[in-house]
Design an enzyme around this catalytic site. Structure first.
Site, PDB file in Angstrom:
ATOM      1  N   GLU A 169       3.330   5.573   9.459  1.00 57.93           N
ATOM      2  CA  GLU A 169       1.930   5.223   9.692  1.00 57.93           C
ATOM      3  C   GLU A 169       1.200   6.417  10.275  1.00 57.93           C
ATOM      4  OE1 GLU A 169       0.405   2.460   8.988  1.00 57.93           O
ATOM      5  OE2 GLU A 169       1.898   0.843   8.877  1.00 57.93           O
ATOM      6  N   HIS A 182      -1.520   1.110  -0.350  1.00 65.05           N
ATOM      7  CA  HIS A 182      -2.826   0.611   0.088  1.00 65.05           C
ATOM      8  C   HIS A 182      -3.883   1.681  -0.211  1.00 65.05           C
ATOM      9  CE1 HIS A 182      -0.406  -2.062   3.004  1.00 65.05           C
ATOM     10  NE2 HIS A 182      -0.714  -2.725   1.897  1.00 65.05           N
ATOM     11  N   HIS A 221       1.938   5.343   4.857  1.00 67.15           N
ATOM     12  CA  HIS A 221       0.753   4.502   5.043  1.00 67.15           C
ATOM     13  C   HIS A 221      -0.233   5.161   5.998  1.00 67.15           C
ATOM     14  CE1 HIS A 221       1.928   0.422   3.402  1.00 67.15           C
ATOM     15  NE2 HIS A 221       3.057   1.121   3.249  1.00 67.15           N
ATOM     16  N   GLU A 260      -5.870   3.785   2.345  1.00 64.63           N
ATOM     17  CA  GLU A 260      -5.163   4.658   3.273  1.00 64.63           C
ATOM     18  C   GLU A 260      -4.965   6.043   2.654  1.00 64.63           C
ATOM     19  OE1 GLU A 260      -2.954   0.707   5.074  1.00 64.63           O
ATOM     20  OE2 GLU A 260      -1.745   2.224   4.056  1.00 64.63           O
TER      21      GLU A 260
HETATM   22 ZN    ZN Z   1      -0.769   0.369   4.647  1.00 68.00          ZN
END
Ligand code: ZN
Length: 1169
Positions: free
Chosen positions: A1009, A827, A924, A830
């Site tokens: 994350e 992504h 991420h 990010e």
């Molecule tokens: Zn992500």
């Protein structure tokens, strides 16, 4: 007198206990008194309560009915809602409704009976979710409306009817029924201009009116009859004169009506056309001045925010300014979003739409076969051997162990096999080359290009690099601006004249300088020599060389200064920004002002990504974003120091805006500038919880402080009134607003959502790392996984320890090391994932003993950037084909999602040769949570959490998936174990984590994350993360990998675990993303439903404050006569506020007799002596 004097009957506790007492006896005494021995309820199975209810329905004499009502009210008033729920479960609502119908339909109803009945019905019905339906079944809805019609002159009776109507309106069909029978008109006429009389009845009327507006039909009817204007005038009048509390409550209720009515588009239009926004704006300003009126502000501001007319974004198209021609598609994808959606104009539930939360449990995968069985591979086995070229460590003979240099990449490339796969993965490169050549059509037919040549990053590529352009147009905006700044002119001159010769000489030795030799030295080069900071693993010229080869849709020719120059984390920690009280209110207010007045409003476009010829006023800020990762499409100067910013949608798409990165210049120092990013899409943001954007000042950098710093005040994120330029009118946008006071005049600054990390930065970084490792110890190999759609090579890095010798034992150990695969930045928005990855990469290449142990224990395969094209072009979520690449893992398309296709191919290959990775982790960033945490996969936890009926007792599952999170919890200060979960969601079934776990059987398959904001636990609690903390996280993740090696003990000796354990404690955060923030609900909640307690107190007020009631009411007069005696019964007056005072007294007497007779227990449970 009643037979309360049974020793075995008490009034204590719950109704359930009442049930447990001797119902037969109770029933008997009741029936004896009533002379109806054949009562149906007098069977031994029925409870005391049921007897009471049954008796109530059978329309006995007034006195006994009143007493039953009184007893019920006593009981229900004494306890909690549970008593009422119990009564409802025993048919209490139906009994009351029947009694109401029986009493109310007579020609001249007995109001002594009706009034307490209506009051009790309102109290009970308010807690009965099905009361509306039950009322319709019993024929009570229209009957109550009729009673109201006959009693518009009797405030007390009218109020009682209105509460019941309000309660009935919880059902849409009942509300429609009442509306269709002109209930709204009857009630509307009961709302007068300001008065001091009958406030209870007036409030009851407004509340009932609001309750009826829960349906579309009723709202339409109200709007078409012009009541919106009437409601506004009423609010204006009451607001102007309201001073006492009761009148304030009426203002609140009127606002509630307006909120309901403006759920519909027509309602909002009526509200605006009738001057609603101006009225509320003016009244709210008075409210702000008077403390007593402040409670009205919130609701008014929300109403204004909601009703500000929808304003299309000032764009010609919602589609991204960047369009990429997809291979195999001759024309651009038809833009379905551009079609205006006419129907959506009628949306009635727009506000409610966003409030619906995804039902988490529904999303859990509970199909055991899907959880456990591996699907067939997505491709034939024959396609796998090509990936052996990406595992040089398995075939490398290390003959050059004694030599000082690593083998050239080209020597390891064994990709000369020209399978279809290879051809496909090269499409991107060739496609791009031909596009640059001017032809857009030759996407895939030519297969003559040598694959190995195109694969090697060091080889010259088939197009003209932008290097020359970069050199010539370097920092075009800076050069012009900086050269006008006296301070910079001095610096430039200094740099020009005084740059040490040695330094220049060194630079010229650099191979990267070769391309530059023929060019004159630019100002920036001289500045770099003079003022450039020494930043570990960053070389500006290497960066520029890497950037020159990066391919972008618009063909970037300019570098953003921070990426080129580099940055260092600021010296100290950066606390989360405290939220200014009522900040959102203030901002909405300012936005409403824009609608109401043109004074000071400029509304001039000062930057347009698609119009470089745009002239902007000399005194406005200047914006620029046409550089790698840049994302700003348009800037509009709204007021002198306020700008609306519109972000570019992801390429080939019309949505996914969140990430931003742009340059701003021409500022005046020490002036607060307000920036509004007006087309954000997420419904909430960490910007509401202490997060700040980041800023980089060129001036500061040149003065030796090259830092991205968290900055901005008055930060707030809220729903706004903008809508897409053309289609999707229902789409809701959010504003991120922040205010920045620049330190220097005429500086050049960069603002970003988060610390930028470009694709070119990765390439330069890998090059530096490769140069930094000791090739005798570290096997570091950078290869190209594949080309992307735009033709950028996607790097894959192998890191492991070189064998100590070429002896059989050492080589055997090398060939049998378990694999660890780490990926990131799928992504593009990010960027924190890249900083964590940078920490991991640097650590794995370092001479740290733990790193050495890890290299000796594992072979690391890293794909640091799964979505280079997205990163380059400043997208937030997607790849160039407007797909979320992390939803493509089930069956990735080799042409459209090459990086995912080949990453999965490499995993399949490792799997096929028995080298399935021990750990897989995809890095991420998380925009809505704090801390760093892992998502993993567990069959058992998923089944438990879903409440599935599958028996998990016999299910065997290796609990090893928890080892890494547990270790990280001890090692990594930013990590929060309690934020981790291991659930397999259906909606995530195509993500890397789930697919690698399910299809490759990797037990430890994770998503890491990292917050964009900061931590709310541990030693970083209350601090925003910087690149230092993110990189540290990458290091700690490596440390945690020691926990999965066999020789844990030995390896752990390198880390002082005990010390770290004391460093922080994780906290319990099994809660939503965020605890409620002071203003969080402001933009989601509009008009909170009337709480049960509120209605109760209204009803109780109707019976208690008799003073303001009209004289004509009989019951009231009697109450006044007997008031003296009422005071005698404290028990009763404290609790039994429902019945008329006359009855209360009777009840008190009864209770008194009961006490005398039984010496039992009082209503409160106190033993009476
Ligand atoms: Zn992500």
């Amino acid at each position: 007198m009643f037979g309360y004097g049974r020793n075995n009957f008490t009034w204590t506790g719950t109704l359930r206990e009442l049930e447990g007492s001797s119902p037969t006896c109770l029933a008997k005494t009741w029936t004896e008194k009533r002379g109806r021995p054949s009562m149906t309820a007098s069977t031994s199975s029925s409870s005391g309560l049921e007897v009471l209810l049954s008796t109530l329905q059978n329309a006995g004499d007034v006195e006994s009915t009143l007493n039953i009502l009184n007893v019920l009210d006593e009981l229900l008033s004494a306890g909690t809602d549970r008593r009422i729920q119990y009564m409802i479960s025993k048919g209490g609502s139906e009994a009351l409704l029947t009694a109401l119908v029986n009493t109310g339909r007579s020609f001249s109803p007995n109001y002594t009976l009706l009034l307490p009945l209506l009051h009790l019905l309102a109290k009970v019905g308010h807690r009965d979710r099905r009361i509306g339906v039950k009322a319709e079944d019993a024929g009570a809805a229209l009957l109550t409306l009729n009673l109201l019609r006959h009693n518009v002159e009797h405030a007390r009776r009218a109020a009682a009817c209105l509460w019941v109507i309000q309660v009935f309106s919880s059902s849409v069909s009942t509300a429609n029924l009442i509306g269709a029978n002109h209930g709204l008109d009857v009630i509307y006429r009961l709302i007068p201009q300001y008065t001091t009389k009958h406030l209870h009845a007036i409030k009851a009327a407004i509340d009932a009116f609001a309750a009826l507006l829960c349906t579309k039909a009723n709202v339409c009817s109200v709007v078409s009859k012009g009541y919106v204007s009437g409601l506004l005038r009423l609010y204006e009048d009451w607001h102007a004169k309201a001073t006492q509390h009761a009148a304030m409550a009426i203002c609140h209720s009127l606002l509630r009506c307006l909120h309901k009515v403006t759920h519909s588009n027509a309602g909002r239009q009526a509200f605006v056309s009738q001057g609603g926004i101006r009225l509320l704006y003016v009244t709210t300003q008075t409210c702000l001045l008077s403390k007593g009126l402040e409670s009205l502000v919130e609701s008014s501001v929300q109403l204004m925010r909601k009703c500000l007319p929808k304003t299309p974004l000032p764009l010609t198209s919602d589609r991204s300014a960047y369009t990429f021609l997809m291979p195999g598609r001759p024309h651009d994808v038809p833009d379905i979003d551009v079609e205006p959606d006419e129907n959506s104009e009628e949306s009635d539930d727009e506000e409610a739409e966003d409030n619906k939360e995804a039902d988490f449990d529904d999303d859990l995968e509970t199909d055991l076969s899907k959880l456990r069985l591996r699907p067939d591979p997505d491709r034939p086995k024959e396609l796998l051997p090509q990936y052996n070229r990406l595992c040089p460590e398995l075939s490398h003979d290390f003959q050059d162990l004694d030599l000082s240099s690593e083998p050239e990449e080209s020597s390891t490339a064994s990709s000369s096999s020209s399978s279809d796969e290879e051809a496909a993965l090269l499409n991107g490169l060739r496609f791009h080359s031909s596009r640059r050549g001017g032809g857009r059509s030759a996407a895939s037919s030519d297969s003559s290009t040598s694959p190995s040549g195109s694969h090697s990053e060091t080889d010259p590529e088939g197009h003209t690099p932008a290097a020359a352009q970069l050199e010539a147009r370097d920092f075009h905006s800076h050069s012009s601006i900086l050269s006008t700044s006296p301070s910079f002119r001095t610096k430039d001159r200094e740099a020009r004249d005084e740059a040490p010769l040695g330094q220049r000489g060194e630079d010229e030795d650099d191979e990267e300088e070769d391309a530059d030799k023929s060019h004159h030295r630019t100002m920036i080069d001289r500045l770099l020599e003079r003022h450039g900071a020494c930043i570990l693993h960053h070389e500006p010229k290497l960066y520029r060389a890497a950037a020159a080869k990066t391919k972008s849709i618009p063909g970037f020719s300019i570098l953003a200064f921070p990426d080129f120059w580099g940055h260092l984390p600021p010296p100290g920690h950066e606390s989360m920004a405290p939220r200014k009280p009522n900040i959102q209110r203030q901002k909405v207010f300012e936005d409403a002002q824009r609608f109401l007045t043109t004074d000071g409003i400029i509304n001039q476009v000062v930057f347009d990504l698609e119009d470089s010829s745009l002239q902007c006023p000399s005194d406005s800020l200047r914006f620029f974003s046409k550089f790698e990762c840049g994302n700003l499409r348009k800037a509009v100067q709204v007021r002198r120091y306020e700008y609306d910013l519109i972000l570019n949608a992801d390429a080939n798409s019309s949505q996914h805006t969140q990430w931003f990165y742009f340059e701003v210049s021409n500022m005046v120092a020490d002036v607060p500038y307000r920036f509004n990013v007006i087309n954000c899409e997420k419904s909430n943001s960490q910007f509401n919880y202490g997060m700040q954007p980041v800023l980089y000042s060129v001036r500061e950098a040149l003065e030796g402080r090259p830092h991205w710093v968290r900055t901005g005040t008055e930060i707030c994120y809220f729903r706004n009134h903008f809508c897409p330029a053309r289609g999707r009118r229902r789409t809701t946008f959010y504003t991120l607003t922040f205010t920045i006071t620049f330190k220097h005049n005429e500086d050049v600054c960069y603002l970003a959502y988060h610390y930028p990390y470009t694709y070119s930065a990765l390439k330069a970084h890998l090059k530096v790392l490769q140069k930094s490792v000791d090739p005798a110890k570290v096997f570091f190999q950078q290869q190209v996984l594949c080309g992307t759609l735009a033709g950028n090579p996607c790097p894959v890095v192998t890191i492991t320890a070189c064998p100590a010798s070429r002896s059989w034992i050492d080589m055997h150990q090398l060939r049998n090391r378990p694999y660890i695969m780490l990926t990131g930045r799928v992504h593009p928005g990010e960027s924190n994932a890249s900083w964590v990855m940078k920490g991991t990469l640097e650590f794995l290449c370092s001479s740290d003993p733990v790193a050495q142990s890890l290299r000796e224990a594992f072979v690391f395969k890293l794909i640091p950037m799964l979505n280079p094209d997205g990163v380059v072009n400043g997208t937030n979520r997607c790849d160039l084909n407007s797909e979320d690449l992390n939803r493509q893992w089930c069956k990735p398309d080799p042409v459209l999602s090459p990086t995912i296709y080949h990453t999965k191919g490499l995993l399949y290959y490792l799997n096929s040769v028995g080298r399935t990775p021990l750990v897989f982790c995809d890095y991420h960033g998380h925009s809505r949570k704090k801390n760093v945490f892992l998502y993993g996969c567990s069959v058992k936890e998923t089944l438990w959490q879903s409440g599935s009926a599958v028996n998990t007792v016999g299910l065997k599952e290796d609990p090893g998936y928890r080892t890494i999170p547990k270790t990280l919890d001890r090692l990594a200060p930013a990590f929060s174990f309690n934020s981790c979960n291991y659930l397999v969601e259906k909606s995530r079934s195509a993500t890397a984590r789930v697919v690698v776990w399910r299809e490759m059987g990797v037990l430890r398959s994770y998503t890491l994350e990292s917050t964009h904001n900061g931590c709310d636990q541990g030693i970083y609690k209350g601090l925003q993360t910087g690149t230092r903390e993110l990189q540290e996280m990458g290091v700690k993740f490596c440390h945690s990998l020691l926990s999965v090696t066999k020789d844990v003990k030995g390896l752990y000796s390198h880390i002082d675990l005990d010390h770290n354990i004391l460093d922080h404690k994780s906290h319990n955060c099994f809660e939503d993303d965020e605890p409620p923030c002071v203003e969080e609900i402001e933009y989601s909640a509009d008009c909170p439903a009337l709480a049960g307690a509120d209605l109760d107190s209204d009803i109780n007020g109707n019976t208690a404050s008799a003073d303001e009631e009209e004289e004509g009411d009989e019951g009231c007069r009697e109450v006044k006569h007997r008031r003296g005696s009422v005071g005698q019964s404290q028990q009763s007056s404290a609790k039994g506020r429902l019945s008329p005072h006359l009855m209360r007294q009777a009840s008190a007497e009864t209770l008194g007799e009961k006490r005398n007779a039984c010496n039992a227990v009082s209503v409160n449970g106190q033993v009476m002596s």
